[in-house]
Write a protein that holds these residues in place. Structure first.
Motif, PDB file in Angstrom:
ATOM      1  N   SER A  21       0.687  -1.170   0.087  1.00  0.00           N
ATOM      2  CA  SER A  21       0.018   0.033  -0.170  1.00  0.00           C
ATOM      3  C   SER A  21       0.797   1.328   0.016  1.00  0.00           C
ATOM      4  CB  SER A  21      -0.764  -0.080   1.230  1.00  0.00           C
ATOM      5  OG  SER A  21      -0.145   0.367   2.407  1.00  0.00           O
ATOM      6  N   THR A  47       3.128   3.460 -10.142  1.00  0.00           N
ATOM      7  CA  THR A  47       2.214   2.528  -9.338  1.00  0.00           C
ATOM      8  C   THR A  47       1.568   1.430  -9.897  1.00  0.00           C
ATOM      9  OG1 THR A  47       0.007   3.722 -10.153  1.00  0.00           O
ATOM     10  CG2 THR A  47       0.936   4.714  -7.949  1.00  0.00           C
ATOM     11  N   LYS A  49      -1.319  -0.043  -9.381  1.00  0.00           N
ATOM     12  CA  LYS A  49      -2.524  -0.039  -9.189  1.00  0.00           C
ATOM     13  C   LYS A  49      -2.974   1.529  -8.738  1.00  0.00           C
ATOM     14  CE  LYS A  49      -7.257  -1.595  -7.651  1.00  0.00           C
ATOM     15  NZ  LYS A  49      -7.700  -1.812  -6.520  1.00  0.00           N
ATOM     16  N   GLU A  50      -3.715   2.204  -9.162  1.00  0.00           N
ATOM     17  CA  GLU A  50      -4.044   3.762  -9.187  1.00  0.00           C
ATOM     18  C   GLU A  50      -4.692   3.824  -7.750  1.00  0.00           C
ATOM     19  OE1 GLU A  50      -2.885   7.415  -9.382  1.00  0.00           O
ATOM     20  OE2 GLU A  50      -2.243   6.015 -10.630  1.00  0.00           O
ATOM     21  N   GLN A  51      -5.955   3.282  -7.676  1.00  0.00           N
ATOM     22  CA  GLN A  51      -6.931   3.461  -6.949  1.00  0.00           C
ATOM     23  C   GLN A  51      -7.177   2.218  -6.088  1.00  0.00           C
ATOM     24  OE1 GLN A  51      -7.541   6.303  -5.219  1.00  0.00           O
ATOM     25  NE2 GLN A  51      -6.485   7.313  -6.355  1.00  0.00           N
ATOM     26  N   PRO A  52      -7.128   2.002  -4.691  1.00  0.00           N
ATOM     27  CA  PRO A  52      -5.921   2.648  -4.004  1.00  0.00           C
ATOM     28  C   PRO A  52      -4.611   2.375  -4.460  1.00  0.00           C
ATOM     29  CG  PRO A  52      -6.589   0.713  -2.892  1.00  0.00           C
ATOM     30  CD  PRO A  52      -7.420   0.794  -3.860  1.00  0.00           C
ATOM     31  N   LYS A  53      -3.670   3.467  -4.305  1.00  0.00           N
ATOM     32  CA  LYS A  53      -2.317   3.135  -4.825  1.00  0.00           C
ATOM     33  C   LYS A  53      -1.629   2.034  -4.286  1.00  0.00           C
ATOM     34  CE  LYS A  53      -1.255   7.922  -5.965  1.00  0.00           C
ATOM     35  NZ  LYS A  53      -2.345   7.842  -7.046  1.00  0.00           N
TER      36      LYS A  53
END
Length: 79
Positions: A21, A47, A49-53
């Motif tokens: 995270s 990143t 994954k963008e959301q959540p980072k």
């Protein structure tokens, strides 16, 4: 880098070991979450994954080495 998994269990193990995270990433890099956000915004850290980072641990460890060498170069009084 290419990853191949033969089972779902292998994939889940990889994800649990390698994805961090934003809070964990900031802790690994020994920087604030605000600085982490700035590195992402500037394109110096990517990143997973963008959301959540979420971040890949291997990429963070490479960045950590880079940041440590820069700290030694530009902040010698910290040692």
């Amino acid at each position: 880098m290419e990853y191949k998994f033969t089972t779902t269990e292998e994939l889940l193990t990889f994800l649990n070991d390698e994805l961090l995270s934003a809070a964990e990433a900031a802790e690994v890099l020994e920087i604030s979450k605000a600085r982490l956000g700035q590195l992402v915004k500037d394109g110096k850290l990517i990143t997973a994954k963008e959301q959540p980072k979420m971040f890949l641990k291997s990429m963070l460890l490479e960045k950590k080495d880079e940041l440590e060498s820069l700290r030694k170069k530009f902040r010698p009084y910290d040692e």
